[in-house]
Design a protein around this motif. Structure first.
Motif, PDB file in Angstrom:
ATOM      1  N   PHE A 157      57.067 -33.179   3.805  1.00 57.95           N
ATOM      2  CA  PHE A 157      57.651 -34.456   3.391  1.00 57.95           C
ATOM      3  C   PHE A 157      56.863 -35.631   3.965  1.00 57.95           C
ATOM      4  N   ALA A 158      56.465 -35.537   5.236  1.00 55.69           N
ATOM      5  CA  ALA A 158      55.676 -36.604   5.848  1.00 55.69           C
ATOM      6  C   ALA A 158      54.352 -36.796   5.110  1.00 55.69           C
ATOM      7  N   LEU A 159      53.710 -35.710   4.740  1.00 58.80           N
ATOM      8  CA  LEU A 159      52.454 -35.818   3.990  1.00 58.80           C
ATOM      9  C   LEU A 159      52.703 -36.400   2.600  1.00 58.80           C
ATOM     10  N   PHE A 160      53.816 -36.018   1.988  1.00 62.95           N
ATOM     11  CA  PHE A 160      54.159 -36.509   0.656  1.00 62.95           C
ATOM     12  C   PHE A 160      54.258 -38.032   0.632  1.00 62.95           C
ATOM     13  N   VAL A 161      54.971 -38.617   1.597  1.00 58.57           N
ATOM     14  CA  VAL A 161      55.156 -40.069   1.586  1.00 58.57           C
ATOM     15  C   VAL A 161      53.845 -40.800   1.876  1.00 58.57           C
ATOM     16  N   VAL A 162      52.988 -40.196   2.712  1.00 55.95           N
ATOM     17  CA  VAL A 162      51.700 -40.824   3.006  1.00 55.95           C
ATOM     18  C   VAL A 162      50.798 -40.795   1.766  1.00 55.95           C
ATOM     19  N   LEU A 163      50.782 -39.679   1.054  1.00 54.27           N
ATOM     20  CA  LEU A 163      49.936 -39.575  -0.133  1.00 54.27           C
ATOM     21  C   LEU A 163      50.353 -40.558  -1.225  1.00 54.27           C
ATOM     22  N   LEU A 164      51.633 -40.886  -1.303  1.00 53.73           N
ATOM     23  CA  LEU A 164      52.088 -41.849  -2.293  1.00 53.73           C
ATOM     24  C   LEU A 164      51.444 -43.223  -2.086  1.00 53.73           C
ATOM     25  N   ILE A 165      51.049 -43.509  -0.840  1.00 61.38           N
ATOM     26  CA  ILE A 165      50.388 -44.778  -0.532  1.00 61.38           C
ATOM     27  C   ILE A 165      48.875 -44.625  -0.586  1.00 61.38           C
ATOM     28  N   THR A 197      47.084 -43.922 -10.701  1.00 62.88           N
ATOM     29  CA  THR A 197      48.300 -44.646 -11.047  1.00 62.88           C
ATOM     30  C   THR A 197      49.479 -44.082 -10.250  1.00 62.88           C
ATOM     31  N   SER A 198      50.587 -44.810 -10.279  1.00 64.25           N
ATOM     32  CA  SER A 198      51.782 -44.350  -9.551  1.00 64.25           C
ATOM     33  C   SER A 198      52.237 -42.986 -10.055  1.00 64.25           C
ATOM     34  N   SER A 199      52.179 -42.781 -11.370  1.00 68.88           N
ATOM     35  CA  SER A 199      52.600 -41.497 -11.938  1.00 68.88           C
ATOM     36  C   SER A 199      51.657 -40.376 -11.521  1.00 68.88           C
ATOM     37  N   GLN A 200      50.352 -40.626 -11.553  1.00 73.02           N
ATOM     38  CA  GLN A 200      49.382 -39.612 -11.129  1.00 73.02           C
ATOM     39  C   GLN A 200      49.526 -39.320  -9.635  1.00 73.02           C
ATOM     40  N   SER A 201      49.728 -40.361  -8.849  1.00 67.47           N
ATOM     41  CA  SER A 201      49.885 -40.180  -7.406  1.00 67.47           C
ATOM     42  C   SER A 201      51.138 -39.378  -7.094  1.00 67.47           C
ATOM     43  N   LEU A 202      52.223 -39.674  -7.800  1.00 64.48           N
ATOM     44  CA  LEU A 202      53.468 -38.938  -7.578  1.00 64.48           C
ATOM     45  C   LEU A 202      53.288 -37.462  -7.886  1.00 64.48           C
ATOM     46  N   ALA A 203      52.642 -37.158  -9.019  1.00 62.97           N
ATOM     47  CA  ALA A 203      52.433 -35.761  -9.399  1.00 62.97           C
ATOM     48  C   ALA A 203      51.527 -35.041  -8.397  1.00 62.97           C
ATOM     49  N   ALA A 204      50.445 -35.694  -7.979  1.00 63.44           N
ATOM     50  CA  ALA A 204      49.517 -35.066  -7.027  1.00 63.44           C
ATOM     51  C   ALA A 204      50.173 -34.873  -5.669  1.00 63.44           C
ATOM     52  N   ALA A 205      50.909 -35.889  -5.196  1.00 64.74           N
ATOM     53  CA  ALA A 205      51.571 -35.783  -3.901  1.00 64.74           C
ATOM     54  C   ALA A 205      52.649 -34.705  -3.921  1.00 64.74           C
ATOM     55  N   LEU A 206      53.385 -34.629  -5.023  1.00 69.90           N
ATOM     56  CA  LEU A 206      54.432 -33.620  -5.142  1.00 69.90           C
ATOM     57  C   LEU A 206      53.841 -32.219  -5.156  1.00 69.90           C
ATOM     58  N   ALA A 207      52.745 -32.027  -5.909  1.00 71.78           N
ATOM     59  CA  ALA A 207      52.097 -30.712  -5.951  1.00 71.78           C
ATOM     60  C   ALA A 207      51.593 -30.300  -4.569  1.00 71.78           C
ATOM     61  N   THR A 208      50.998 -31.249  -3.850  1.00 77.32           N
ATOM     62  CA  THR A 208      50.488 -30.952  -2.506  1.00 77.32           C
ATOM     63  C   THR A 208      51.631 -30.583  -1.563  1.00 77.32           C
ATOM     64  N   ALA A 209      52.730 -31.352  -1.612  1.00 78.71           N
ATOM     65  CA  ALA A 209      53.856 -31.088  -0.725  1.00 78.71           C
ATOM     66  C   ALA A 209      54.495 -29.730  -1.021  1.00 78.71           C
ATOM     67  N   VAL A 210      54.616 -29.399  -2.302  1.00 81.40           N
ATOM     68  CA  VAL A 210      55.227 -28.113  -2.670  1.00 81.40           C
ATOM     69  C   VAL A 210      54.345 -26.949  -2.219  1.00 81.40           C
ATOM     70  N   ILE A 211      53.022 -27.092  -2.395  1.00 80.38           N
ATOM     71  CA  ILE A 211      52.108 -26.033  -1.951  1.00 80.38           C
ATOM     72  C   ILE A 211      52.188 -25.858  -0.438  1.00 80.38           C
TER      73      ILE A 211
END
Length: 354
Positions: free
Chosen positions: A147-155, A164-178
Protein backbone atom coordinates in the motif's frame (compact mmCIF):
# COMPACT_ATOMS: atom_id res chain seq x y z
CA UNK A 1 38.36 8.87 10.78
CA UNK A 2 34.90 7.37 11.32
CA UNK A 3 33.92 4.77 8.75
CA UNK A 4 30.61 5.15 6.87
CA UNK A 5 29.28 1.93 8.43
CA UNK A 6 30.14 3.11 11.95
CA UNK A 7 28.54 6.48 11.28
CA UNK A 8 25.39 4.81 9.98
CA UNK A 9 25.18 2.56 13.04
CA UNK A 10 25.59 5.53 15.39
CA UNK A 11 22.92 7.43 13.50
CA UNK A 12 20.56 4.48 13.74
CA UNK A 13 21.23 4.14 17.47
CA UNK A 14 20.49 7.85 17.99
CA UNK A 15 17.24 7.72 16.06
CA UNK A 16 16.18 4.57 17.90
CA UNK A 17 16.62 6.42 21.19
CA UNK A 18 14.66 9.37 19.81
CA UNK A 19 11.85 7.84 17.70
CA UNK A 20 9.91 11.10 17.76
CA UNK A 21 12.80 12.80 15.98
CA UNK A 22 12.48 10.45 13.02
CA UNK A 23 8.74 11.12 12.79
CA UNK A 24 9.35 14.88 12.70
CA UNK A 25 12.12 14.50 10.11
CA UNK A 26 9.90 12.30 7.93
CA UNK A 27 7.01 14.75 8.05
CA UNK A 28 9.24 17.77 7.34
CA UNK A 29 10.85 15.84 4.49
CA UNK A 30 7.42 15.03 3.06
CA UNK A 31 6.29 18.66 3.18
CA UNK A 32 9.62 19.77 1.66
CA UNK A 33 9.16 17.23 -1.13
CA UNK A 34 5.68 18.60 -1.81
CA UNK A 35 7.01 22.18 -2.02
CA UNK A 36 9.85 21.12 -4.31
CA UNK A 37 7.42 19.40 -6.65
CA UNK A 38 5.32 22.54 -6.72
CA UNK A 39 8.26 24.84 -7.48
CA UNK A 40 10.81 22.77 -9.41
CA UNK A 41 9.76 19.48 -10.91
CA UNK A 42 13.32 18.42 -11.79
CA UNK A 43 13.99 18.13 -8.05
CA UNK A 44 10.76 16.14 -7.72
CA UNK A 45 12.14 13.66 -10.25
CA UNK A 46 15.26 13.24 -8.09
CA UNK A 47 13.07 12.54 -5.06
CA UNK A 48 11.02 10.06 -7.08
CA UNK A 49 14.11 8.18 -8.26
CA UNK A 50 15.46 8.07 -4.71
CA UNK A 51 12.22 6.56 -3.38
CA UNK A 52 12.06 3.97 -6.16
CA UNK A 53 15.67 2.95 -5.56
CA UNK A 54 15.02 2.62 -1.85
CA UNK A 55 12.10 0.30 -2.57
CA UNK A 56 14.28 -1.73 -4.96
CA UNK A 57 16.88 -2.06 -2.22
CA UNK A 58 14.23 -3.35 0.17
CA UNK A 59 13.05 -5.95 -2.34
CA UNK A 60 16.66 -7.18 -2.74
CA UNK A 61 17.46 -6.86 0.97
CA UNK A 62 18.88 -10.33 1.67
CA UNK A 63 20.87 -10.47 -1.56
CA UNK A 64 22.38 -7.01 -1.01
CA UNK A 65 23.34 -7.77 2.59
CA UNK A 66 25.14 -10.91 1.44
CA UNK A 67 27.00 -8.98 -1.28
CA UNK A 68 28.03 -6.25 1.19
CA UNK A 69 29.32 -8.83 3.65
CA UNK A 70 31.28 -10.66 0.94
CA UNK A 71 32.68 -7.48 -0.59
CA UNK A 72 33.46 -5.39 2.51
CA UNK A 73 33.41 -7.98 5.27
CA UNK A 74 30.72 -6.03 7.14
CA UNK A 75 27.57 -7.77 8.35
CA UNK A 76 24.64 -5.37 8.62
CA UNK A 77 22.62 -5.92 11.78
CA UNK A 78 18.99 -7.01 11.29
CA UNK A 79 18.08 -4.07 13.55
CA UNK A 80 19.68 -1.69 11.07
CA UNK A 81 17.72 -3.21 8.20
CA UNK A 82 14.49 -3.23 10.21
CA UNK A 83 14.98 0.39 11.15
CA UNK A 84 15.81 1.32 7.54
CA UNK A 85 12.57 -0.36 6.44
CA UNK A 86 10.58 1.70 8.93
CA UNK A 87 12.36 4.86 7.79
CA UNK A 88 11.51 4.22 4.14
CA UNK A 89 7.87 3.54 5.04
CA UNK A 90 7.73 6.82 6.94
CA UNK A 91 9.42 8.79 4.18
CA UNK A 92 7.12 7.27 1.54
CA UNK A 93 3.88 7.88 3.43
CA UNK A 94 4.77 11.38 4.60
CA UNK A 95 6.05 12.20 1.12
CA UNK A 96 2.67 11.21 -0.34
CA UNK A 97 0.43 12.64 2.37
CA UNK A 98 0.60 16.38 1.45
CA UNK A 99 -0.28 15.58 -2.17
CA UNK A 100 -3.41 13.65 -1.22
CA UNK A 101 -4.47 16.12 1.47
CA UNK A 102 -4.36 18.88 -1.17
CA UNK A 103 -6.62 17.13 -3.70
CA UNK A 104 -9.02 14.98 -1.63
CA UNK A 105 -12.75 15.69 -1.90
CA UNK A 106 -13.75 15.16 1.73
CA UNK A 107 -17.47 14.67 1.00
CA UNK A 108 -16.57 11.75 -1.28
CA UNK A 109 -15.23 8.21 -0.79
CA UNK A 110 -11.78 9.72 -1.38
CA UNK A 111 -11.83 10.72 2.30
CA UNK A 112 -11.62 7.01 3.22
CA UNK A 113 -8.52 6.48 1.05
CA UNK A 114 -6.70 9.56 2.35
CA UNK A 115 -7.74 8.68 5.90
CA UNK A 116 -6.11 5.27 5.38
CA UNK A 117 -2.86 6.98 4.34
CA UNK A 118 -2.99 9.10 7.52
CA UNK A 119 -3.58 5.95 9.62
CA UNK A 120 -0.67 4.08 8.00
CA UNK A 121 1.60 7.11 8.48
CA UNK A 122 0.73 7.19 12.18
CA UNK A 123 1.36 3.44 12.52
CA UNK A 124 4.79 3.87 10.91
CA UNK A 125 5.88 6.41 13.57
CA UNK A 126 4.50 4.64 16.64
CA UNK A 127 7.08 1.96 17.45
CA UNK A 128 4.83 -0.26 19.65
CA UNK A 129 2.29 -0.47 16.82
CA UNK A 130 4.84 -0.86 14.02
CA UNK A 131 7.21 -3.39 15.60
CA UNK A 132 4.91 -5.30 17.97
CA UNK A 133 1.61 -5.35 16.10
CA UNK A 134 2.38 -4.85 12.41
CA UNK A 135 5.85 -6.30 11.73
CA UNK A 136 5.21 -9.78 13.29
CA UNK A 137 2.12 -10.26 11.09
CA UNK A 138 3.78 -11.33 7.85
CA UNK A 139 0.66 -11.09 5.67
CA UNK A 140 -0.44 -7.74 7.09
CA UNK A 141 3.08 -6.34 6.82
CA UNK A 142 3.35 -7.25 3.13
CA UNK A 143 0.00 -5.56 2.44
CA UNK A 144 1.18 -2.47 4.36
CA UNK A 145 4.38 -2.44 2.31
CA UNK A 146 2.44 -2.76 -0.97
CA UNK A 147 0.00 0.00 0.00
CA UNK A 148 2.83 2.42 0.83
CA UNK A 149 4.42 1.76 -2.56
CA UNK A 150 1.04 2.14 -4.27
CA UNK A 151 0.45 5.67 -2.95
CA UNK A 152 4.01 6.74 -3.82
CA UNK A 153 3.72 5.45 -7.39
CA UNK A 154 0.51 7.44 -7.90
CA UNK A 155 2.65 10.57 -7.47
CA UNK A 156 5.91 9.39 -9.00
CA UNK A 157 4.64 8.00 -12.31
CA UNK A 158 2.97 11.18 -13.63
CA UNK A 159 5.99 13.30 -12.61
CA UNK A 160 8.74 10.94 -13.71
CA UNK A 161 7.23 9.23 -16.76
CA UNK A 162 4.41 11.66 -17.68
CA UNK A 163 1.84 8.87 -17.42
CA UNK A 164 -1.78 10.00 -17.22
CA UNK A 165 -3.69 9.54 -13.97
CA UNK A 166 -5.48 6.50 -15.42
CA UNK A 167 -2.24 4.90 -16.63
CA UNK A 168 -0.53 5.64 -13.32
CA UNK A 169 -3.42 4.14 -11.36
CA UNK A 170 -3.35 0.95 -13.43
CA UNK A 171 0.45 0.60 -13.21
CA UNK A 172 0.55 1.34 -9.48
CA UNK A 173 -2.29 -1.09 -8.80
CA UNK A 174 -0.61 -3.86 -10.81
CA UNK A 175 2.67 -3.31 -8.96
CA UNK A 176 0.97 -3.32 -5.54
CA UNK A 177 -1.00 -6.49 -6.31
CA UNK A 178 2.13 -8.30 -7.54
CA UNK A 179 3.95 -7.27 -4.35
CA UNK A 180 1.04 -8.74 -2.38
CA UNK A 181 1.71 -12.20 -3.85
CA UNK A 182 3.80 -13.32 -0.84
CA UNK A 183 0.89 -12.40 1.43
CA UNK A 184 -1.58 -14.35 -0.68
CA UNK A 185 0.81 -17.30 -0.95
CA UNK A 186 1.18 -17.44 2.82
CA UNK A 187 -2.52 -18.18 3.34
CA UNK A 188 -2.52 -21.13 0.91
CA UNK A 189 -1.19 -24.60 1.77
CA UNK A 190 1.90 -25.84 -0.04
CA UNK A 191 2.19 -29.02 -2.06
CA UNK A 192 -1.17 -28.94 -3.84
CA UNK A 193 -1.51 -28.77 -7.61
CA UNK A 194 -4.40 -26.28 -7.37
CA UNK A 195 -2.32 -23.78 -5.36
CA UNK A 196 -1.06 -21.79 -8.38
CA UNK A 197 -4.45 -21.61 -10.20
CA UNK A 198 -6.13 -20.53 -6.96
CA UNK A 199 -3.41 -17.95 -6.36
CA UNK A 200 -3.96 -16.51 -9.84
CA UNK A 201 -7.72 -16.48 -9.23
CA UNK A 202 -7.25 -14.61 -5.94
CA UNK A 203 -4.92 -12.18 -7.69
CA UNK A 204 -7.50 -11.50 -10.42
CA UNK A 205 -10.32 -11.09 -7.89
CA UNK A 206 -8.21 -8.69 -5.81
CA UNK A 207 -7.32 -6.61 -8.88
CA UNK A 208 -10.94 -6.46 -10.08
CA UNK A 209 -12.22 -5.52 -6.63
CA UNK A 210 -9.69 -2.73 -6.17
CA UNK A 211 -10.34 -1.40 -9.68
CA UNK A 212 -14.05 -1.07 -8.87
CA UNK A 213 -13.06 1.31 -6.04
CA UNK A 214 -10.79 3.41 -8.26
CA UNK A 215 -13.04 6.48 -7.97
CA UNK A 216 -12.10 6.59 -4.27
CA UNK A 217 -8.44 7.18 -5.15
CA UNK A 218 -7.69 10.92 -5.49
CA UNK A 219 -5.69 11.81 -8.63
CA UNK A 220 -2.67 13.08 -6.69
CA UNK A 221 -0.95 14.62 -9.72
CA UNK A 222 -3.96 16.77 -10.68
CA UNK A 223 -5.43 19.67 -8.78
CA UNK A 224 -8.53 21.72 -9.50
CA UNK A 225 -7.46 25.34 -9.05
CA UNK A 226 -10.81 26.80 -10.12
CA UNK A 227 -14.27 25.78 -11.28
CA UNK A 228 -17.04 28.21 -12.21
CA UNK A 229 -20.45 28.05 -13.86
CA UNK A 230 -21.38 31.08 -15.96
CA UNK A 231 -23.54 32.23 -18.86
CA UNK A 232 -20.57 33.68 -20.76
CA UNK A 233 -16.80 33.47 -21.21
CA UNK A 234 -14.23 36.19 -21.97
CA UNK A 235 -12.39 34.37 -24.76
CA UNK A 236 -9.49 36.84 -24.94
CA UNK A 237 -8.78 36.82 -21.20
CA UNK A 238 -9.84 33.16 -20.85
CA UNK A 239 -11.95 34.03 -17.84
CA UNK A 240 -15.53 33.14 -16.92
CA UNK A 241 -18.30 35.64 -16.34
CA UNK A 242 -20.36 36.00 -13.19
CA UNK A 243 -20.53 32.80 -11.15
CA UNK A 244 -23.93 31.12 -11.00
CA UNK A 245 -25.19 28.79 -8.30
CA UNK A 246 -28.96 29.15 -8.76
CA UNK A 247 -31.12 29.97 -11.77
CA UNK A 248 -34.61 29.37 -13.09
CA UNK A 249 -35.55 26.83 -15.75
CA UNK A 250 -36.43 29.40 -18.41
CA UNK A 251 -33.02 31.10 -18.19
CA UNK A 252 -31.26 27.75 -18.24
CA UNK A 253 -32.95 26.66 -21.49
CA UNK A 254 -32.53 30.05 -23.12
CA UNK A 255 -28.86 30.77 -22.28
CA UNK A 256 -27.30 27.42 -21.32
CA UNK A 257 -24.22 27.26 -19.09
CA UNK A 258 -20.44 27.32 -19.46
CA UNK A 259 -18.42 25.12 -17.11
CA UNK A 260 -14.98 26.74 -16.67
CA UNK A 261 -12.12 24.84 -14.99
CA UNK A 262 -8.43 25.41 -14.30
CA UNK A 263 -6.66 22.09 -13.66
CA UNK A 264 -3.02 21.99 -12.60
CA UNK A 265 -0.91 19.05 -13.83
CA UNK A 266 2.83 18.23 -13.90
CA UNK A 267 4.87 19.74 -16.72
CA UNK A 268 4.80 17.62 -19.88
CA UNK A 269 1.69 15.68 -18.86
CA UNK A 270 -1.15 15.43 -21.39
CA UNK A 271 -4.36 14.34 -19.72
CA UNK A 272 -7.91 13.72 -20.86
CA UNK A 273 -10.61 14.74 -18.40
CA UNK A 274 -14.41 14.98 -18.51
CA UNK A 275 -17.08 17.39 -17.35
CA UNK A 276 -19.87 15.15 -16.14
CA UNK A 277 -23.30 16.78 -15.69
CA UNK A 278 -25.60 15.11 -13.16
CA UNK A 279 -29.26 15.92 -12.50
CA UNK A 280 -30.59 14.73 -9.12
CA UNK A 281 -27.70 12.25 -8.96
CA UNK A 282 -28.23 10.84 -12.49
CA UNK A 283 -25.69 11.43 -15.27
CA UNK A 284 -27.19 13.29 -18.23
CA UNK A 285 -24.09 14.36 -20.17
CA UNK A 286 -20.32 13.82 -20.37
CA UNK A 287 -18.09 16.27 -22.27
CA UNK A 288 -14.42 15.52 -23.01
CA UNK A 289 -11.53 17.95 -22.50
CA UNK A 290 -7.80 17.61 -23.26
CA UNK A 291 -5.46 19.44 -20.89
CA UNK A 292 -1.69 20.01 -20.79
CA UNK A 293 0.40 20.33 -17.65
CA UNK A 294 2.98 22.93 -16.69
CA UNK A 295 0.96 26.09 -16.05
CA UNK A 296 1.25 27.44 -12.50
CA UNK A 297 -2.35 28.67 -12.49
CA UNK A 298 -3.63 25.49 -14.11
CA UNK A 299 -4.74 24.68 -17.65
CA UNK A 300 -7.82 26.82 -18.27
CA UNK A 301 -10.54 25.26 -20.41
CA UNK A 302 -14.31 25.18 -20.60
CA UNK A 303 -17.25 23.33 -22.05
CA UNK A 304 -20.74 24.62 -22.85
CA UNK A 305 -24.00 22.78 -22.35
CA UNK A 306 -27.20 24.03 -23.98
CA UNK A 307 -29.25 20.85 -24.33
CA UNK A 308 -31.00 20.31 -20.98
CA UNK A 309 -33.95 18.02 -20.14
CA UNK A 310 -37.41 19.50 -20.54
CA UNK A 311 -37.90 19.18 -16.79
CA UNK A 312 -34.59 20.53 -15.47
CA UNK A 313 -35.79 21.57 -12.00
CA UNK A 314 -33.72 20.10 -9.17
CA UNK A 315 -30.19 19.67 -7.87
CA UNK A 316 -27.32 19.66 -10.39
CA UNK A 317 -23.62 18.86 -10.24
CA UNK A 318 -20.76 19.22 -12.67
CA UNK A 319 -18.04 16.73 -11.76
CA UNK A 320 -14.52 16.91 -13.20
CA UNK A 321 -13.21 13.35 -13.52
CA UNK A 322 -10.36 11.46 -15.18
CA UNK A 323 -10.71 8.64 -17.70
CA UNK A 324 -10.65 6.18 -14.80
CA UNK A 325 -13.48 8.03 -13.00
CA UNK A 326 -11.22 9.59 -10.36
CA UNK A 327 -12.88 12.73 -9.07
CA UNK A 328 -10.79 15.91 -9.42
CA UNK A 329 -13.49 18.24 -8.11
CA UNK A 330 -17.08 19.35 -8.56
CA UNK A 331 -19.48 22.28 -8.39
CA UNK A 332 -23.18 22.30 -7.51
CA UNK A 333 -26.07 24.44 -8.67
CA UNK A 334 -29.84 24.32 -8.45
CA UNK A 335 -32.56 25.02 -10.99
CA UNK A 336 -35.93 26.38 -9.91
CA UNK A 337 -39.25 26.34 -11.71
CA UNK A 338 -39.81 28.91 -14.43
CA UNK A 339 -41.24 32.18 -13.17
CA UNK A 340 -44.64 32.83 -14.73
CA UNK A 341 -44.79 36.11 -16.58
CA UNK A 342 -47.53 38.42 -15.29
CA UNK A 343 -50.59 38.60 -17.55
CA UNK A 344 -51.04 41.82 -19.52
CA UNK A 345 -53.67 44.18 -18.08
CA UNK A 346 -56.98 44.11 -19.99
CA UNK A 347 -57.57 47.23 -22.09
CA UNK A 348 -60.85 49.06 -21.36
CA UNK A 349 -63.55 48.70 -23.96
CA UNK A 350 -64.01 51.86 -26.06
CA UNK A 351 -67.05 53.90 -25.14
CA UNK A 352 -68.97 56.29 -27.34
CA UNK A 353 -69.36 59.86 -26.24
CA UNK A 354 -72.94 60.66 -25.48
Amino acid sequence: MISPVSLMQKTVALLQRRPGLLAVLAFVSGVASYILVERKESLAQFIAVFLLLSWLWLLLDNWLRDRIEQRFGVALSPNVVRFALQMVHQESLFFALPFFLAVTSWHHGQAVFTGLIVLCALVSVVDPLYFKKLAPQRTLFVVFHAFALFVVLLIVLPVLLQLTSSQSLAAALATAVILSLPALGAILPNGHWWRIPLLLLLLSALSAGLWQLRSWVPPAALRLNAITLSHDIDYEQRKPGRSISRLDETTLHRQGLFSFTAVKAPRGLHEQIFHVWLHNGKEVDRIKLDITGGRASGYRAWTRKQNFPANAVGKWQVQVVTESEQLIGLIRFSVTAAVAEPAAAAEPEPQADL
